[in-house]
Motif scaffolding. Structure first.
Motif, PDB file in Angstrom:
ATOM      1  N   ILE A 181       0.840  -1.199   0.000  1.00  0.00           N
ATOM      2  CA  ILE A 181       0.000   0.000   0.000  1.00  0.00           C
ATOM      3  C   ILE A 181       0.878   1.253   0.000  1.00  0.00           C
ATOM      4  O   ILE A 181       0.611   2.211  -0.744  1.00  0.00           O
ATOM      5  N   GLY A 182       1.923   1.227   0.815  1.00  0.00           N
ATOM      6  CA  GLY A 182       2.831   2.379   0.854  1.00  0.00           C
ATOM      7  C   GLY A 182       3.481   2.655  -0.500  1.00  0.00           C
ATOM      8  O   GLY A 182       3.582   3.810  -0.933  1.00  0.00           O
ATOM      9  N   THR A 209       2.842   6.079  -3.582  1.00  0.00           N
ATOM     10  CA  THR A 209       3.929   7.039  -3.833  1.00  0.00           C
ATOM     11  C   THR A 209       3.658   7.992  -4.998  1.00  0.00           C
ATOM     12  O   THR A 209       4.047   9.162  -4.907  1.00  0.00           O
ATOM     13  N   PRO A 210       3.009   7.565  -6.094  1.00  0.00           N
ATOM     14  CA  PRO A 210       2.722   8.561  -7.138  1.00  0.00           C
ATOM     15  C   PRO A 210       1.827   9.696  -6.632  1.00  0.00           C
ATOM     16  O   PRO A 210       1.991  10.852  -7.032  1.00  0.00           O
ATOM     17  N   PHE A 211       0.888   9.374  -5.737  1.00  0.00           N
ATOM     18  CA  PHE A 211       0.014  10.411  -5.191  1.00  0.00           C
ATOM     19  C   PHE A 211       0.791  11.354  -4.271  1.00  0.00           C
ATOM     20  O   PHE A 211       0.516  12.548  -4.229  1.00  0.00           O
ATOM     21  N   LEU A 212       1.748  10.796  -3.547  1.00  0.00           N
ATOM     22  CA  LEU A 212       2.599  11.638  -2.707  1.00  0.00           C
ATOM     23  C   LEU A 212       3.458  12.561  -3.573  1.00  0.00           C
ATOM     24  O   LEU A 212       3.705  13.722  -3.219  1.00  0.00           O
ATOM     25  N   PHE A 213       3.920  12.050  -4.702  1.00  0.00           N
ATOM     26  CA  PHE A 213       4.697  12.867  -5.641  1.00  0.00           C
ATOM     27  C   PHE A 213       3.848  14.024  -6.156  1.00  0.00           C
ATOM     28  O   PHE A 213       4.310  15.177  -6.209  1.00  0.00           O
ATOM     29  N   ASN A 251      12.298  12.081 -10.031  1.00  0.00           N
ATOM     30  CA  ASN A 251      11.307  11.778  -8.992  1.00  0.00           C
ATOM     31  C   ASN A 251      10.015  11.226  -9.594  1.00  0.00           C
ATOM     32  O   ASN A 251       9.373  10.343  -9.004  1.00  0.00           O
ATOM     33  N   LEU A 252       9.624  11.739 -10.762  1.00  0.00           N
ATOM     34  CA  LEU A 252       8.426  11.232 -11.436  1.00  0.00           C
ATOM     35  C   LEU A 252       8.595   9.759 -11.785  1.00  0.00           C
ATOM     36  O   LEU A 252       7.729   8.931 -11.480  1.00  0.00           O
ATOM     37  N   PHE A 253       9.711   9.420 -12.410  1.00  0.00           N
ATOM     38  CA  PHE A 253       9.920   8.022 -12.806  1.00  0.00           C
ATOM     39  C   PHE A 253      10.089   7.109 -11.589  1.00  0.00           C
ATOM     40  O   PHE A 253       9.597   5.975 -11.580  1.00  0.00           O
ATOM     41  N   ILE A 254      10.741   7.588 -10.554  1.00  0.00           N
ATOM     42  CA  ILE A 254      10.892   6.783  -9.333  1.00  0.00           C
ATOM     43  C   ILE A 254       9.523   6.529  -8.699  1.00  0.00           C
ATOM     44  O   ILE A 254       9.210   5.403  -8.298  1.00  0.00           O
ATOM     45  N   SER A 255       8.688   7.561  -8.629  1.00  0.00           N
ATOM     46  CA  SER A 255       7.373   7.391  -8.007  1.00  0.00           C
ATOM     47  C   SER A 255       6.483   6.464  -8.833  1.00  0.00           C
ATOM     48  O   SER A 255       5.751   5.646  -8.282  1.00  0.00           O
ATOM     49  N   GLY A 313       5.328  -1.055  -8.678  1.00  0.00           N
ATOM     50  CA  GLY A 313       5.798  -2.172  -7.839  1.00  0.00           C
ATOM     51  C   GLY A 313       4.823  -2.477  -6.717  1.00  0.00           C
ATOM     52  O   GLY A 313       4.574  -3.646  -6.396  1.00  0.00           O
ATOM     53  N   GLY A 314       4.264  -1.440  -6.125  1.00  0.00           N
ATOM     54  CA  GLY A 314       3.279  -1.630  -5.061  1.00  0.00           C
ATOM     55  C   GLY A 314       2.019  -2.312  -5.555  1.00  0.00           C
ATOM     56  O   GLY A 314       1.468  -3.192  -4.890  1.00  0.00           O
TER      57      GLY A 314
END
Length: 185
Positions: A115-116, A120-124, A139-143, A149-150
């Motif tokens: 879930i975490g 992450t895209p929403f946190l970004f 940061n966009l690609f990492i999120s 992955g999540g």
């Protein structure tokens, strides 16, 4: 102890069962007494052959809960099966509760991680509005990668959860057979 005392103690042990199932189980023991008495055995002999009604009740309750968990798959039923199995003997407190807590803890931890990662895209996106995103594309690609992955991990955990449910039922069945002194196979 006579038949009535035995049946009352057994009925008390089975009081947690639905009435129809409890009556069916008690009827089986009534029938056992009737058959034994027709063969010339006394009530006391039959009671001593059957064993302690408290122990029989715990065994029957554990088997009932296990069957119910197999038919109606839910967290409630698997937990009832685990707790009923623990009540069969003190050793089961260690042999069932320990692994159950470990497996449930691990599964909840992995689900929390999925879930975490998935959020992450929403946190970004939220951090973009705060203006704290430097270097933007990295940061966009990492999120996006972490979010994907999540989602994949969450999908896999769905199937792992089903597998763990079946594995838990098998382990409880195995444990009950061992405690009763039956063959483990």
């Amino acid at each position: 102890m006579n038949k009535d005392q035995f049946m009352n103690k057994l009925a008390k042990q089975l009081s947690k069962l639905p009435e129809t199932d409890r009556k069916e189980l008690l009827y089986d023991y009534e029938e056992h007494f009737d058959t034994g008495m027709m063969k010339g055995h006394s009530e006391e002999e039959l009671v001593s052959q059957l064993g302690e009604p408290r122990r029989i009740g715990k065994d029957l309750l554990a088997e009932y809960r296990l069957e119910r968990a197999q038919v109606e798959k839910s967290v409630k039923h698997i937990l009832q099966a685990v707790f009923a199995t623990m009540s069969v003997s003190f050793l089961n407190l260690i042999l069932v509760l320990g692994p159950a807590i470990g497996v449930i803890g691990l599964y909840i931890g992995l689900c929390s991680m999925a879930i975490g990662l998935a959020i992450t895209p929403f946190l970004f996106i939220g951090s973009m509005f705060l203006g704290t995103v430097e270097p933007f594309f990295i940061n966009l690609f990492i999120s996006i990668t972490l979010g994907s992955g999540g989602l994949l991990m969450g999908s896999a955990l769905f199937f792992v959860g089903k597998w763990l449910y079946k594995l838990t039922l098998s382990y409880i069945r195995f444990n009950i057979r061992i405690v009763k002194g039956e063959s483990a196979a």
